[in-house]
Design a protein around this motif. Structure first.
Motif, PDB file in Angstrom:
ATOM      1  N   LEU A  79       0.811  -1.214   0.000  1.00 50.81           N
ATOM      2  CA  LEU A  79       0.000   0.000   0.000  1.00 50.81           C
ATOM      3  C   LEU A  79       0.845   1.264   0.000  1.00 50.81           C
ATOM      4  N   LEU A  80       1.963   1.255   0.721  1.00 49.46           N
ATOM      5  CA  LEU A  80       2.809   2.445   0.757  1.00 49.46           C
ATOM      6  C   LEU A  80       3.432   2.697  -0.617  1.00 49.46           C
ATOM      7  N   PHE A  81       3.817   1.623  -1.311  1.00 51.63           N
ATOM      8  CA  PHE A  81       4.321   1.788  -2.675  1.00 51.63           C
ATOM      9  C   PHE A  81       3.244   2.417  -3.552  1.00 51.63           C
ATOM     10  N   ALA A  82       2.018   1.912  -3.452  1.00 47.62           N
ATOM     11  CA  ALA A  82       0.923   2.428  -4.279  1.00 47.62           C
ATOM     12  C   ALA A  82       0.648   3.898  -3.986  1.00 47.62           C
ATOM     13  N   GLU A  83       0.663   4.266  -2.709  1.00 48.69           N
ATOM     14  CA  GLU A  83       0.370   5.645  -2.348  1.00 48.69           C
ATOM     15  C   GLU A  83       1.445   6.601  -2.851  1.00 48.69           C
ATOM     16  N   ARG A  84       2.672   6.102  -2.947  1.00 50.16           N
ATOM     17  CA  ARG A  84       3.786   6.975  -3.323  1.00 50.16           C
ATOM     18  C   ARG A  84       4.184   6.846  -4.791  1.00 50.16           C
ATOM     19  N   GLY A  85       3.254   6.376  -5.613  1.00 51.66           N
ATOM     20  CA  GLY A  85       3.464   6.510  -7.037  1.00 51.66           C
ATOM     21  C   GLY A  85       3.782   5.262  -7.817  1.00 51.66           C
ATOM     22  N   TRP A  86       3.715   4.087  -7.185  1.00 58.94           N
ATOM     23  CA  TRP A  86       4.001   2.838  -7.876  1.00 58.94           C
ATOM     24  C   TRP A  86       2.699   2.153  -8.268  1.00 58.94           C
ATOM     25  N   PHE A 248       7.467  -2.114   9.190  1.00 55.88           N
ATOM     26  CA  PHE A 248       8.612  -2.176   8.284  1.00 55.88           C
ATOM     27  C   PHE A 248       8.405  -1.547   6.907  1.00 55.88           C
ATOM     28  N   ALA A 249       7.170  -1.206   6.517  1.00 61.42           N
ATOM     29  CA  ALA A 249       6.961  -0.679   5.167  1.00 61.42           C
ATOM     30  C   ALA A 249       7.804   0.559   4.862  1.00 61.42           C
ATOM     31  N   PRO A 250       7.852   1.575   5.745  1.00 58.45           N
ATOM     32  CA  PRO A 250       8.685   2.743   5.420  1.00 58.45           C
ATOM     33  C   PRO A 250      10.172   2.404   5.295  1.00 58.45           C
ATOM     34  N   LEU A 272      13.188   7.597  13.800  1.00 57.04           N
ATOM     35  CA  LEU A 272      12.127   8.598  13.669  1.00 57.04           C
ATOM     36  C   LEU A 272      12.168   9.272  12.304  1.00 57.04           C
ATOM     37  N   LYS A 273      13.358   9.531  11.795  1.00 55.58           N
ATOM     38  CA  LYS A 273      13.485  10.156  10.475  1.00 55.58           C
ATOM     39  C   LYS A 273      12.960   9.232   9.387  1.00 55.58           C
ATOM     40  N   THR A 274      13.260   7.923   9.505  1.00 52.66           N
ATOM     41  CA  THR A 274      12.782   6.955   8.521  1.00 52.66           C
ATOM     42  C   THR A 274      11.270   6.976   8.432  1.00 52.66           C
ATOM     43  N   PHE A 275      10.602   7.179   9.559  1.00 49.33           N
ATOM     44  CA  PHE A 275       9.140   7.176   9.604  1.00 49.33           C
ATOM     45  C   PHE A 275       8.541   8.586   9.503  1.00 49.33           C
ATOM     46  N   GLY A 276       9.366   9.558   9.189  1.00 51.04           N
ATOM     47  CA  GLY A 276       8.873  10.910   8.958  1.00 51.04           C
ATOM     48  C   GLY A 276       8.410  11.626  10.207  1.00 51.04           C
ATOM     49  N   ILE A 277       8.951  11.261  11.371  1.00 54.57           N
ATOM     50  CA  ILE A 277       8.550  11.887  12.641  1.00 54.57           C
ATOM     51  C   ILE A 277       9.529  13.013  12.975  1.00 54.57           C
ATOM     52  N   ARG A 278       8.992  14.194  13.169  1.00 54.77           N
ATOM     53  CA  ARG A 278       9.837  15.346  13.442  1.00 54.77           C
ATOM     54  C   ARG A 278      10.403  15.290  14.857  1.00 54.77           C
ATOM     55  N   ARG A 279      11.611  15.794  15.006  1.00 51.57           N
ATOM     56  CA  ARG A 279      12.246  15.917  16.327  1.00 51.57           C
ATOM     57  C   ARG A 279      12.101  17.350  16.810  1.00 51.57           C
ATOM     58  N   LEU A 280      11.651  17.527  18.036  1.00 53.75           N
ATOM     59  CA  LEU A 280      11.506  18.868  18.596  1.00 53.75           C
ATOM     60  C   LEU A 280      12.865  19.425  18.999  1.00 53.75           C
ATOM     61  N   ALA A 281      13.003  20.743  18.895  1.00 54.55           N
ATOM     62  CA  ALA A 281      14.256  21.404  19.274  1.00 54.55           C
ATOM     63  C   ALA A 281      14.479  21.268  20.775  1.00 54.55           C
ATOM     64  N   ALA A 325       4.905   7.583   9.504  1.00 54.55           N
ATOM     65  CA  ALA A 325       4.401   6.969   8.284  1.00 54.55           C
ATOM     66  C   ALA A 325       4.160   5.487   8.524  1.00 54.55           C
ATOM     67  N   SER A 326       3.194   4.942   7.804  1.00 52.88           N
ATOM     68  CA  SER A 326       2.829   3.547   8.015  1.00 52.88           C
ATOM     69  C   SER A 326       2.540   2.917   6.652  1.00 52.88           C
ATOM     70  N   VAL A 327       1.327   2.450   6.448  1.00 49.38           N
ATOM     71  CA  VAL A 327       0.962   1.839   5.176  1.00 49.38           C
ATOM     72  C   VAL A 327       0.268   2.828   4.255  1.00 49.38           C
ATOM     73  N   GLY A 328       0.145   4.088   4.692  1.00 49.31           N
ATOM     74  CA  GLY A 328      -0.472   5.099   3.845  1.00 49.31           C
ATOM     75  C   GLY A 328      -1.557   5.871   4.564  1.00 49.31           C
ATOM     76  N   GLU A 329      -1.747   7.110   4.151  1.00 50.97           N
ATOM     77  CA  GLU A 329      -2.688   8.012   4.804  1.00 50.97           C
ATOM     78  C   GLU A 329      -4.137   7.542   4.708  1.00 50.97           C
ATOM     79  N   GLN A 330      -4.484   6.779   3.673  1.00 53.49           N
ATOM     80  CA  GLN A 330      -5.870   6.321   3.561  1.00 53.49           C
ATOM     81  C   GLN A 330      -6.235   5.338   4.661  1.00 53.49           C
TER      82      GLN A 330
END
Length: 391
Positions: A79-86, A248-250, A272-281, A325-330
């Motif tokens: 699903l993550l591949f599909a959401e991101r253009g595959w 593991f999808a991301p 956290l970076k791999t999964f798109g999670i921001r780090r607070l200052a 990020a996980s398997v997609g926003e949907q």
């Protein structure tokens, strides 16, 4: 599965007749021995079909081999591949003629067809017999930019209806196939699971470590997921689960896209970076608060989370709840919420919502034991959260 629909003209080319010299394999042809169609995921959203001109590439999904039948349904991992253009297609092998040799030919022909259609990149993904066939198709030089093998197996299991001594060939024979990857140029992902009765139930911690060493020696971009225990993933079909995809999808997607394995370990703050999670200052945290810092981990359902605890106001801890990020926003919405936590005393921290209750107890200076408790009686999820102290 029905044949290719009229609306899917991008898959209308005939399959190539080219095939490797596989002993004892019969000639296979699309429409008689297999079908290719847009993939679907059980319980998942519809995936768009973009076509080779617009898609980043195509994932070719190959199912396992059941005792009586097999399902062509793809796993949530796609699903993550599909959401991101595959684009994602499923190859359904006809029951009755499905064997190891034919399966390799079928996967190889599907890969050649996708390349002939004009897809810029081709990823072969499969489970069990489909994973074995995908790995073996690459060995015979069928086109692939990456292979993702979930619990590869083509021989009888150790236990149950298919019990027999040839379960060892799921390593011995496959090892000789992997060894032909030495001069290949592609990305490799493989996953093995505790309790897999096709190998790991009888001989744990062998296939994964061996493959990890071999691929490192070959210099191939790779990720070998070997019997993960956080979250607990067990059994031959674990790679087809939502839990596996959420955890593991991301990681797998990033490796396929970049050719570099991203941080994905439980104890790696860079996860956290791999999964798109921001780090607070650092300035966001009150360092006088003993619990201040970024706590991160994953629920037993697979979802990676971050809970930055910023400061204390009486018995209230100002915090945030951030999902990656996980398997997609949907399917799994990304959240970044203001999330105050109550210090209930006795070492218990609580976040009480209308439908959920969260509980946390400190387990050492930099560990929290967490529970996610649905109030409707559904399964309780747990997590071990580790702290990144404020800098």
């Amino acid at each position: 599965m029905k044949g290719i629909t009229a609306g899917l003209l991008l898959l209308a080319l005939a399959a190539t007749d080219a095939a490797p010299a596989l002993a004892q394999a019969e000639a296979v042809s699309e429409g008689k021995h297999y079908e290719i169609a847009p993939a679907t995921v059980k319980g998942g959203p519809d995936m768009p079909v973009r076509g080779p001109a617009q898609a980043k590439g195509v994932v070719v999904w190959s199912h396992g081999r059941g005792i009586n039948e097999a399902s062509e349904k793809a796993p949530p991992l796609v699903l993550l591949f599909a959401e991101r253009g595959w684009d994602v297609v499923s190859v359904f092998r006809a029951w009755g003629t499905d064997n190891r040799r034919n399966a390799t030919l079928i996967v190889g022909q599907a890969a050649e067809k996708m390349r002939a259609l004009g897809y810029k990149r081709v990823v072969l993904m499969g489970q069990s017999a489909g994973a074995y066939a995908s790995v073996e198709a690459v060995r015979y030089d069928y086109p692939a930019d990456a292979v993702i093998a979930l619990a590869p197996a083509a021989f009888g299991s150790y236990s149950g209806a298919n019990a027999g001594p040839n379960w060892r060939e799921n390593h011995n024979s496959l090892r000789s196939v992997w060894e032909r990857y030495e001069n290949k140029k592609l990305t490799v992902v493989a996953a093995y699971f505790t309790g897999d009765d096709f190998y790991e139930e009888r001989q744990p911690n062998e296939r994964g470590p061996w493959l990890q060493q071999a691929l490192r020696k070959f210099g191939l971009p790779h990720m070998v997921i070997s019997q993960p225990d956080n979250p607990p993933l067990t059994g031959h079909s674990a790679g087809q689960s939502w839990t596996f995809a959420r955890r593991f999808a991301p990681c797998i997607y990033t490796l396929v896209e970049t050719g570099t394995a991203p941080p994905c370990g439980d104890e790696q703050p860079e996860l956290l970076k791999t999964f798109g999670i921001r780090r607070l200052a650092a300035s966001a945290f009150d360092t006088r608060e003993p619990l201040a810092g970024t706590w991160f981990g994953n629920w037993s359902g697979g979802r990676v989370i971050s809970i930055p605890i910023l400061r204390r106001q009486g018995d209230r801890l100002q915090a945030r709840y951030i999902t990656g990020a996980s398997v997609g926003e949907q399917t799994d919405r990304v959240e970044d919420l203001d999330w105050p936590i109550t210090d209930a005393g006795g070492g218990l921290l609580v976040r009480d919502l209308q439908t959920l209750r969260f509980e946390f107890r400190q387990d050492g200076p930099d560990r929290l034991q967490a529970k996610r408790i649905p109030k409707d009686g559904r399964e309780v999820q747990t997590a071990v959260l580790r702290r990144i102290p404020p800098k």
